[in-house]
Motif scaffolding. Structure first.
Motif, PDB file in Angstrom:
ATOM      1  N   VAL A   1      -1.543   0.303 -14.499  1.00 33.94           N
ATOM      2  CA  VAL A   1      -0.154   0.983 -14.335  1.00 33.94           C
ATOM      3  C   VAL A   1       0.340   1.318 -15.657  1.00 33.94           C
ATOM      4  CG1 VAL A   1       2.269   0.749 -13.293  1.00 33.94           C
ATOM      5  CG2 VAL A   1       0.241  -0.271 -12.210  1.00 33.94           C
ATOM      6  N   VAL A   2       1.043   2.194 -15.747  1.00 34.48           N
ATOM      7  CA  VAL A   2       1.810   2.588 -17.094  1.00 34.48           C
ATOM      8  C   VAL A   2       2.179   1.389 -17.857  1.00 34.48           C
ATOM      9  CG1 VAL A   2       3.521   3.882 -18.145  1.00 34.48           C
ATOM     10  CG2 VAL A   2       1.959   4.980 -16.659  1.00 34.48           C
TER      11      VAL A   2
ATOM     12  N   MET B   1       6.688   0.415 -15.392  1.00 28.96           N
ATOM     13  CA  MET B   1       6.889   1.395 -13.946  1.00 28.96           C
ATOM     14  C   MET B   1       6.328   0.442 -12.944  1.00 28.96           C
ATOM     15  SD  MET B   1       6.169   5.307 -14.696  1.00 28.96           S
ATOM     16  CE  MET B   1       7.143   6.225 -15.818  1.00 28.96           C
ATOM     17  N   ILE B   2       6.686   0.844 -11.571  1.00 26.79           N
ATOM     18  CA  ILE B   2       6.249   0.054 -10.455  1.00 26.79           C
ATOM     19  C   ILE B   2       5.544   0.792  -9.489  1.00 26.79           C
ATOM     20  CG2 ILE B   2       8.212  -1.616 -10.407  1.00 26.79           C
ATOM     21  CD1 ILE B   2       9.201  -0.080  -8.071  1.00 26.79           C
ATOM     22  N   ALA B   3       4.312  -0.007  -8.986  1.00 28.19           N
ATOM     23  CA  ALA B   3       3.359   0.954  -8.173  1.00 28.19           C
ATOM     24  C   ALA B   3       3.097  -0.262  -7.541  1.00 28.19           C
ATOM     25  CB  ALA B   3       2.273   1.544  -9.065  1.00 28.19           C
TER      26      ALA B   3
ATOM     27  N   ILE C   1      11.316   2.221  -0.693  1.00 24.00           N
ATOM     28  CA  ILE C   1      10.394   1.657  -1.375  1.00 24.00           C
ATOM     29  C   ILE C   1       9.951   0.060  -0.960  1.00 24.00           C
ATOM     30  CG2 ILE C   1       9.374   0.753  -3.731  1.00 24.00           C
ATOM     31  CD1 ILE C   1      11.356   3.100  -4.971  1.00 24.00           C
TER      32      ILE C   1
ATOM     33  N   PHE D   1       5.165   7.986  -1.964  1.00 24.98           N
ATOM     34  CA  PHE D   1       6.058   7.490  -3.088  1.00 24.98           C
ATOM     35  C   PHE D   1       5.280   8.099  -4.352  1.00 24.98           C
ATOM     36  CE2 PHE D   1       9.962   5.988  -1.912  1.00 24.98           C
ATOM     37  CZ  PHE D   1       9.636   5.194  -0.746  1.00 24.98           C
ATOM     38  N   GLY D   2       3.983   7.769  -4.454  1.00 24.10           N
ATOM     39  CA  GLY D   2       3.255   8.256  -5.786  1.00 24.10           C
ATOM     40  C   GLY D   2       3.530   9.809  -5.828  1.00 24.10           C
ATOM     41  N   PHE D   3       3.151  10.495  -4.897  1.00 24.02           N
ATOM     42  CA  PHE D   3       2.987  11.801  -4.857  1.00 24.02           C
ATOM     43  C   PHE D   3       4.534  12.504  -5.018  1.00 24.02           C
ATOM     44  CE2 PHE D   3      -0.965  12.777  -4.471  1.00 24.02           C
ATOM     45  CZ  PHE D   3      -1.754  12.399  -3.278  1.00 24.02           C
TER      46      PHE D   3
ATOM     47  N   ALA E   1       6.796  11.159  -6.746  1.00 27.82           N
ATOM     48  CA  ALA E   1       7.355  10.762  -8.041  1.00 27.82           C
ATOM     49  C   ALA E   1       6.756  12.034  -9.056  1.00 27.82           C
ATOM     50  CB  ALA E   1       6.778   9.551  -8.746  1.00 27.82           C
ATOM     51  N   ASN E   2       5.896  12.823  -8.739  1.00 27.63           N
ATOM     52  CA  ASN E   2       5.449  14.059  -9.335  1.00 27.63           C
ATOM     53  C   ASN E   2       6.783  15.008  -9.443  1.00 27.63           C
ATOM     54  OD1 ASN E   2       3.046  13.293 -10.159  1.00 27.63           O
ATOM     55  ND2 ASN E   2       2.463  13.607  -7.830  1.00 27.63           N
TER      56      ASN E   2
ATOM     57  N   VAL F   1      12.310  11.787 -10.542  1.00 31.04           N
ATOM     58  CA  VAL F   1      12.154  10.227 -10.674  1.00 31.04           C
ATOM     59  C   VAL F   1      12.371   9.430  -9.506  1.00 31.04           C
ATOM     60  CG1 VAL F   1      13.365   8.177 -11.909  1.00 31.04           C
ATOM     61  CG2 VAL F   1      12.887  10.548 -13.085  1.00 31.04           C
ATOM     62  N   LEU F   2      11.480   8.816  -8.883  1.00 29.50           N
ATOM     63  CA  LEU F   2      11.831   7.871  -7.717  1.00 29.50           C
ATOM     64  C   LEU F   2      12.052   6.393  -8.420  1.00 29.50           C
ATOM     65  CD1 LEU F   2       9.281   9.120  -5.063  1.00 29.50           C
ATOM     66  CD2 LEU F   2      11.662   9.772  -5.724  1.00 29.50           C
ATOM     67  N   ALA F   3      13.065   5.674  -7.940  1.00 29.07           N
ATOM     68  CA  ALA F   3      13.549   4.473  -8.835  1.00 29.07           C
ATOM     69  C   ALA F   3      14.162   3.518  -7.643  1.00 29.07           C
ATOM     70  CB  ALA F   3      14.552   4.677  -9.807  1.00 29.07           C
ATOM     71  N   ALA F   4      14.053   2.275  -7.892  1.00 30.03           N
ATOM     72  CA  ALA F   4      14.752   1.177  -7.249  1.00 30.03           C
ATOM     73  C   ALA F   4      15.914   0.726  -8.269  1.00 30.03           C
ATOM     74  CB  ALA F   4      13.758   0.035  -7.053  1.00 30.03           C
TER      75      ALA F   4
END
Lengths: 226, 197
Positions: free
Chosen positions: A82-83, A91-93, A134, A203-205, A207-208, A211-214
């Motif tokens: 992950v980045v 980041m989270i994944a 999330i 969520f992964g898609f 984010a393109n 910005v998706l965030a918690a």
């Protein structure tokens, strides 16, 4: 009627008595003695405490907490998949986890109680008209994982934290909260839950597109204990 | 006697009431208290999941299915003619632009367009040698290799690419006699992209 008159007289007499006592200070005494000015002073008890290295001892002090400061893989190492910046994930994944500590130390000269309130807000995705957050989960110690951080955080409350030299108990209260985004969920039949994967993938898609965030917000209250 | 006791009780009550009222007015019931107010205790972004799968001609694979070029160029009538002994190759290219490491799993099948089951004896490999093998064996070897494993997330605004060439050859076989003369052969290729844990 006579009784009312007596009552009124009693009140008046009491008032006169109080006033007279103030006005006449021993002038009827034969022998008299005065101590002179007797001084007595007392220090105001301190009210100060710290959350980790964040000291609060002034009304203008503010608190800074970064609960997502450390993101790792499930083994506690920087997740290389992950980045990251070479030292830590940014980041989270699915498949990452972290932890934060609420280390409270009471530097006051009074006992205190500390209580926490937390609110987690996350971006949402919609799949077949159903909205999903999330799927972060939290736990304290070896407890069960839960998505209900608002309820879990109250387990960190400390109803009584003593003060140094007070012999009324320790002057600290520590709590560690873990969080995770599970890589996958395996059902009782041993198969990976495809619905959970679908939400994660959304969520992964997603984010393109933006910005998706918690975001975790926390309220802390410290009260002197009577 | 009765009046004196009553007066005393009234006086004491009044004194107590006076003291209590004084303390309430001056606020001596207050305690130390502090509240942080709402503190943003953490904010973190979700890593992107983004990639492209395409053939050697940059035709992208889509979730709905895509016609890619496997058997070579079409003739003037738009047909691709195959005969025993023909061979060729095609590429599968995976470009990772995610913020996570991914891997690709390839699946494929040969089908007759009209549901025919007597198909040419096409065999495959991924090394370009003369050692060809059935499609299923080639796919197992491909997916067990490192070819499409650990396709790392790239530098910001960059990409990471991995590709493979799949070679095919129509090895003549006795079963070729059963193939209908007007057979239209189709090869379906799927790619599943998964985040690596």
């Amino acid at each position: 009627m006579k009784k009312n008159w007596i009552m009124r007289s009693a009140y008046l007499a009491l008032a006169v008595l109080l006033i007279t006592t103030v006005a006449v200070s021993g002038t009827f005494a034969k022998y008299t003695w005065s101590t002179g000015d007797m001084e007595s002073s007392a220090n105001v008890a301190k009210f100060a405490f710290a959350f980790g290295a964040n000291m609060i001892d002034d009304a203008n002090d503010t608190l800074t907490i970064d609960l997502f400061k450390t993101i790792t893989d499930m083994d506690g190492n920087m997740d290389a998949e992950v980045v990251n910046d070479g030292k830590k994930n940014t980041m989270i994944a699915p498949g990452v986890k972290g932890a934060f500590s609420l280390n409270f130390t009471n530097y006051s000269e009074v006992a205190v109680a500390v209580s926490y309130a937390a609110e987690l807000e996350t971006s949402k995705v919609t799949i077949e008209d159903e909205e999903y957050a999330i799927p972060l989960e939290f736990r304290i110690g070896s407890g069960d994982w839960t998505s209900d951080i608002a309820t879990l955080i109250s387990d960190c409350n400390a109803a009584f934290v003593g003060f140094a030299g007070g012999n009324v108990g320790p002057n600290y209260a520590d709590a560690k909260v873990e969080w995770r985004w599970a890589y996958q969920v395996v059902n009782v039949d041993g198969k990976v839950d495809p619905d959970v994967d679908a939400v994660d993938t959304a969520f992964g898609f997603g984010a393109n597109a933006g910005v998706l965030a918690a975001n975790l917000t926390i309220n802390i209250t410290v009260d002197q204990v009577d | 006697m009765y009046n004196k006791n009553l007066i005393f009780r009234v006086a004491m009550f009044t004194l107590i009431l006076c003291l209590a009222t004084t303390s309430l007015i001056s606020g001596t019931f207050a305690r130390y208290t502090w509240s942080s107010g709402p503190v943003t205790a953490g904010s973190v972004k979700v890593a992107r999941f983004d990639f492209t799968v395409k053939d050697q001609g940059n035709t992208e694979f889509t979730a709905e299915g895509t016609q890619i070029n496997i058997f070579g160029e079409e003739d003037a009538q738009g047909n691709k003619l195959l005969q025993p002994g023909d061979s060729g190759n095609f590429q599968i290219v995976v470009v990772n632009t995610s913020e996570v490491t991914v891997e690709a799993t390839i699946d494929a099948r040969m089908v007759g367009k009209e549901g025919e089951t007597d198909l040419p004896n096409l065999l495959f490999n991924i090394d370009g040698s003369e050692d060809y093998k059935p499609l299923d064996e080639m796919l197992t070897e491909l997916n067990n290799s490192d070819t499409f494993k650990d396709i790392a997330f790239p530098e910001p605004d960059g990409s990471t690419t991995k590709s493979t060439t799949i070679y095919w050859k129509w090895i003549p076989a006795d079963s070729d006699k059963l193939i209908p003369g007007n057979l239209v052969l189709r090869m379906e290729v799927d790619a599943t992209i998964s985040q690596v844990n």
